[in-house]
Scaffold this motif. Structure first.
Motif, PDB file in Angstrom:
ATOM      1  N   HIS A 298       0.829  -1.201   0.000  1.00  0.00           N
ATOM      2  CA  HIS A 298       0.000   0.000   0.000  1.00  0.00           C
ATOM      3  C   HIS A 298       0.873   1.265   0.000  1.00  0.00           C
ATOM      4  CE1 HIS A 298      -4.085   1.622   0.886  1.00  0.00           C
ATOM      5  NE2 HIS A 298      -3.378   2.654   1.297  1.00  0.00           N
ATOM      6  N   ALA A 299       1.913   1.275   0.835  1.00  0.00           N
ATOM      7  CA  ALA A 299       2.787   2.445   0.937  1.00  0.00           C
ATOM      8  C   ALA A 299       3.550   2.691  -0.359  1.00  0.00           C
ATOM      9  CB  ALA A 299       3.770   2.248   2.098  1.00  0.00           C
ATOM     10  N   LEU A 300       4.054   1.628  -0.980  1.00  0.00           N
ATOM     11  CA  LEU A 300       4.795   1.783  -2.236  1.00  0.00           C
ATOM     12  C   LEU A 300       3.898   2.298  -3.351  1.00  0.00           C
ATOM     13  CD1 LEU A 300       6.968  -1.462  -2.117  1.00  0.00           C
ATOM     14  CD2 LEU A 300       7.820   0.888  -1.998  1.00  0.00           C
ATOM     15  N   LEU A 301       2.675   1.796  -3.428  1.00  0.00           N
ATOM     16  CA  LEU A 301       1.733   2.274  -4.443  1.00  0.00           C
ATOM     17  C   LEU A 301       1.378   3.744  -4.203  1.00  0.00           C
ATOM     18  CD1 LEU A 301      -0.722  -0.755  -4.844  1.00  0.00           C
ATOM     19  CD2 LEU A 301       0.923   0.077  -6.530  1.00  0.00           C
ATOM     20  N   THR A 302       1.220   4.117  -2.935  1.00  0.00           N
ATOM     21  CA  THR A 302       0.920   5.515  -2.613  1.00  0.00           C
ATOM     22  C   THR A 302       2.067   6.428  -3.026  1.00  0.00           C
ATOM     23  OG1 THR A 302      -0.456   4.830  -0.734  1.00  0.00           O
ATOM     24  CG2 THR A 302       0.328   7.105  -0.744  1.00  0.00           C
ATOM     25  N   ALA A 303       3.299   6.013  -2.705  1.00  0.00           N
ATOM     26  CA  ALA A 303       4.466   6.807  -3.097  1.00  0.00           C
ATOM     27  C   ALA A 303       4.578   6.909  -4.613  1.00  0.00           C
ATOM     28  CB  ALA A 303       5.739   6.189  -2.516  1.00  0.00           C
ATOM     29  N   LEU A 304       4.269   5.813  -5.311  1.00  0.00           N
ATOM     30  CA  LEU A 304       4.340   5.811  -6.771  1.00  0.00           C
ATOM     31  C   LEU A 304       3.330   6.777  -7.369  1.00  0.00           C
ATOM     32  CD1 LEU A 304       5.316   4.648  -9.469  1.00  0.00           C
ATOM     33  CD2 LEU A 304       3.652   2.800  -9.185  1.00  0.00           C
ATOM     34  N   LEU A 305       2.080   6.724  -6.896  1.00  0.00           N
ATOM     35  CA  LEU A 305       1.051   7.619  -7.425  1.00  0.00           C
ATOM     36  C   LEU A 305       1.373   9.070  -7.106  1.00  0.00           C
ATOM     37  CD1 LEU A 305      -1.620   8.088  -8.835  1.00  0.00           C
ATOM     38  CD2 LEU A 305      -2.797   7.627  -6.672  1.00  0.00           C
ATOM     39  N   ALA A 306       1.814   9.335  -5.869  1.00  0.00           N
ATOM     40  CA  ALA A 306       2.172  10.709  -5.495  1.00  0.00           C
ATOM     41  C   ALA A 306       3.342  11.221  -6.326  1.00  0.00           C
ATOM     42  CB  ALA A 306       2.516  10.766  -4.003  1.00  0.00           C
ATOM     43  N   SER A 307       4.325  10.348  -6.594  1.00  0.00           N
ATOM     44  CA  SER A 307       5.474  10.737  -7.413  1.00  0.00           C
ATOM     45  C   SER A 307       5.038  11.071  -8.837  1.00  0.00           C
ATOM     46  CB  SER A 307       6.506   9.607  -7.439  1.00  0.00           C
ATOM     47  OG  SER A 307       7.016   9.357  -6.154  1.00  0.00           O
ATOM     48  N   ALA A 308       4.155  10.246  -9.392  1.00  0.00           N
ATOM     49  CA  ALA A 308       3.662  10.494 -10.752  1.00  0.00           C
ATOM     50  C   ALA A 308       2.884  11.801 -10.819  1.00  0.00           C
ATOM     51  CB  ALA A 308       2.785   9.323 -11.197  1.00  0.00           C
ATOM     52  N   LEU A 309       2.053  12.065  -9.807  1.00  0.00           N
ATOM     53  CA  LEU A 309       1.297  13.322  -9.782  1.00  0.00           C
ATOM     54  C   LEU A 309       2.232  14.515  -9.624  1.00  0.00           C
ATOM     55  CD1 LEU A 309      -1.726  12.271  -7.510  1.00  0.00           C
ATOM     56  CD2 LEU A 309      -1.783  12.763  -9.968  1.00  0.00           C
ATOM     57  N   GLY A 310       3.283  14.355  -8.812  1.00  0.00           N
ATOM     58  CA  GLY A 310       4.248  15.438  -8.646  1.00  0.00           C
ATOM     59  C   GLY A 310       4.967  15.764  -9.938  1.00  0.00           C
TER      60      GLY A 310
ATOM     61  N   GLY B  88      -7.158  -5.138  -4.490  1.00  0.00           N
ATOM     62  CA  GLY B  88      -7.852  -3.845  -4.512  1.00  0.00           C
ATOM     63  C   GLY B  88      -7.035  -2.700  -3.952  1.00  0.00           C
ATOM     64  N   ALA B  89      -5.717  -2.932  -3.693  1.00  0.00           N
ATOM     65  CA  ALA B  89      -4.884  -1.880  -3.090  1.00  0.00           C
ATOM     66  C   ALA B  89      -4.766  -0.670  -4.004  1.00  0.00           C
ATOM     67  CB  ALA B  89      -3.497  -2.432  -2.763  1.00  0.00           C
ATOM     68  N   LEU B  90      -4.601  -0.909  -5.310  1.00  0.00           N
ATOM     69  CA  LEU B  90      -4.445   0.204  -6.244  1.00  0.00           C
ATOM     70  C   LEU B  90      -5.692   1.078  -6.263  1.00  0.00           C
ATOM     71  CD1 LEU B  90      -2.604   1.562  -8.305  1.00  0.00           C
ATOM     72  CD2 LEU B  90      -3.595   0.096 -10.070  1.00  0.00           C
ATOM     73  N   ARG B  91      -6.854   0.438  -6.277  1.00  0.00           N
ATOM     74  CA  ARG B  91      -8.110   1.194  -6.264  1.00  0.00           C
ATOM     75  C   ARG B  91      -8.225   2.008  -4.975  1.00  0.00           C
ATOM     76  NH1 ARG B  91     -11.457  -2.656  -5.553  1.00  0.00           N
ATOM     77  NH2 ARG B  91     -11.149  -3.505  -7.650  1.00  0.00           N
ATOM     78  N   GLU B  92      -7.832   1.398  -3.869  1.00  0.00           N
ATOM     79  CA  GLU B  92      -7.905   2.101  -2.581  1.00  0.00           C
ATOM     80  C   GLU B  92      -6.929   3.271  -2.526  1.00  0.00           C
ATOM     81  OE1 GLU B  92      -7.414   1.118   2.195  1.00  0.00           O
ATOM     82  OE2 GLU B  92      -7.438  -0.515   0.723  1.00  0.00           O
ATOM     83  N   VAL B  93      -5.741   3.077  -3.082  1.00  0.00           N
ATOM     84  CA  VAL B  93      -4.750   4.159  -3.104  1.00  0.00           C
ATOM     85  C   VAL B  93      -5.238   5.326  -3.951  1.00  0.00           C
ATOM     86  CG1 VAL B  93      -2.464   4.774  -4.011  1.00  0.00           C
ATOM     87  CG2 VAL B  93      -2.734   2.740  -2.594  1.00  0.00           C
ATOM     88  N   PHE B  94      -5.822   5.033  -5.105  1.00  0.00           N
ATOM     89  CA  PHE B  94      -6.397   6.105  -5.937  1.00  0.00           C
ATOM     90  C   PHE B  94      -7.464   6.866  -5.158  1.00  0.00           C
ATOM     91  CE2 PHE B  94      -4.428   4.395  -9.789  1.00  0.00           C
ATOM     92  CZ  PHE B  94      -4.256   5.551 -10.538  1.00  0.00           C
TER      93      PHE B  94
END
Length: 505
Positions: free
Chosen positions: A105-117, A237-243
């Protein structure tokens, strides 16, 4: 065809998408290795660009530049070892999530935040380059000094249970930052006759020492109770939850993005300051302050988004004014000059316009490329916490030694890293946090030269009030500092009351 549109069409071609994919993988690997920074990766890449055309080399470098900031989050989250200084804030929340069994969950969150940044920083570079570059010219030494002082107010969000120990840790970090040649009269301070200390304490060496070695020693301590650092499992469902968790926090995203962009356009400040500022603002604005330091998703999103927004924003003064906003930006500017291209207004007109806008669009598109490739890389990189502690501890220690030596190819840095490591371990046992110490180390080299230059200006003008207070941006930063300090102390007090109430229950 309009150069902006042509640049977008160029960057979406298979050739450039492939280059971005290669750069993304290389950047993620460089960022994930302790002690190896985006600057090192770009420097190693520079000779290979001599045989490439200018546009291709710039696109490849932009992808590596962007993905290195995500790569440094991987060891920070998994084993509490920041790959670069920009990941200091990521360690605080990311590894706590790993300890709770939420590494995926943490790695996916960091990945999405990095992409948005990367996306937000790229859009700022595309739309605001010229006016923001002009604005950055109005930031002189007094403004940089007050930005540094504003940064010191972030100590409240990093200090833990004891404010006094947080202040002491920050003071220790500031003291360590004064080692070496002084900015006044070139006097050598606190070197104790050692030539190796004349260049000062390297931030990366101190960072690895204060964060990595205490973590390795903690692994050894717990080796009988815990065979693995943490449990890792892919959550359905982690990716959906992270989004959902990330995209439903627009104010958090906007705040972190603006912090990253503003810090990026001001030369000589950089990603670590942006990450800590964004983390601090997320903490102050959060309604769940008690979660910070224990695995807060908000506290993970903010620094990762901000430090990824810094990279493209760094290029605003670099491309328009020829003033590198950071060390990676200086390497990219060197690549431009080696290809016979001079930064300035001419990049946005004539024959150079298509090349320039292709490069700018590559930062925007690299956010998407990073997310797609990073999603598959996570599964491979996350296997590190499935290594038994008996093997992982010596592996992390070995990487720490290699990373410390690689900074300046100096064995003394390895011994200094070990010294900081044992010091950090002892201080942690006494209730001190590593965050405030690193904050002082980080801001000291920014504050001191700006203060010395500002005092020289004040002496020349005969009025310190005019230099330090009456300049428009200086006054704005003074007010922000006071506001930040008051809010930070109130937030810390509220967090302590909440923690006491929770313990009583």
């Amino acid at each position: 065809m309009d150069p902006v549109v042509q640049g977008l069409l160029n960057v979406l071609s298979p050739q450039y998408l492939l280059l971005m994919a290669v750069g993304t993988v290389a950047g993620a690997i460089v960022g994930a290795l302790p002690g190896f920074t985006a600057t090192m990766g770009l420097t190693l890449l520079l000779p290979f660009t001599f045989v490439m055309d200018t546009t291709s080399s710039l696109v490849l470098m932009s992808a590596l530049h962007s993905s290195a900031f995500f790569g440094d989050a991987v060891p920070a989250i998994l084993v509490a070892t920041p790959g670069t200084p920009s990941a200091v804030a990521t360690v605080i929340e990311g590894h706590q999530l790993t300890r709770k069994g939420k590494a995926h969950h943490a790695l996916l969150t960091a990945l999405l935040a990095s992409a948005l940044g990367a996306l937000m920083g790229g859009v700022s570079l595309l739309t605001l380059a010229e006016p923001l570059a002009r604005l950055s010219l109005r930031f002189g030494p007094p403004e940089v000094f007050w930005v540094g002082v504003l940064g010191l107010t972030m100590m409240a969000s990093l200090t833990g249970r004891s404010l006094v120990k947080g202040l002491a840790g920050t003071a220790l970090g500031l003291l360590l930052s004064t080692v070496g040649v002084a900015h006044v009269e070139n006097v050598v301070r606190y070197a104790f006759g050692l030539p190796q200390l004349q260049g000062g304490v390297d931030l990366v060496v101190a960072l690895i020492g204060f964060f990595t070695i205490p973590q390795v020693l903690a692994m050894v301590e717990r080796r009988r109770e815990e065979r693995y650092v943490a449990e890792y499992r892919e959550q359905r469902g982690a990716l959906r939850e992270v989004f959902r968790e990330t995209l439903t926090k627009p104010l958090l995203l906007l705040r972190a993005g603006v912090v990253g962009i503003i810090v990026g356009i001001v030369p000589a400040i950089g990603g670590p300051v942006a990450a800590l500022m964004a983390y601090n603002e997320a903490w102050r604005a959060s309604k769940k302050k008690e979660e910070f330091g224990k695995g807060s998703i908000e506290g993970l999103i903010a620094p990762e988004l901000a430090n990824n927004a810094v990279g493209p924003a760094d290029m605003i003064p670099t491309l328009t004014l020829g003033i590198p906003g950071s060390a990676p930006a200086a390497v990219i500017m060197a690549a431009l000059l080696l290809h016979g291209v001079k930064p300035g207004a001419g990049l946005f007109t004539g024959a150079s316009a298509i090349m320039t806008y292709t490069y700018i669009w590559s930062y925007v598109v690299s956010g998407f490329v990073m997310f797609v490739i990073g999603y598959f890389l996570i599964r491979l990189l996350a296997q590190v916490i499935r290594i038994p502690v008996s093997l992982l501890a010596p592996l992390v220690f070995t990487l720490a030694v290699i990373g410390s030596f690689a900074v300046r190819n100096n064995l003394f840095d390895v011994w200094m890293m070990l010294g900081f490591g044992f010091l950090g371990y002892g201080l942690r046992k006494l209730g001190f946090e590593s965050g405030p110490i690193v904050l002082g180390l980080l801001l000291g080299p920014i504050i001191e030269p700006a203060l010395v230059t500002s005092l020289t200006l004040a002496e020349a003008r005969g009025s310190w009030l005019h230099v330090f207070v009456l300049r428009p941006f200086s006054l704005a930063f003074i007010l922000l500092t006071v506001w930040s300090l008051v809010r930070g102390l109130r937030g810390w007090s509220l967090m302590q009351r909440t923690a006491v109430e929770a313990e009583d229950d």
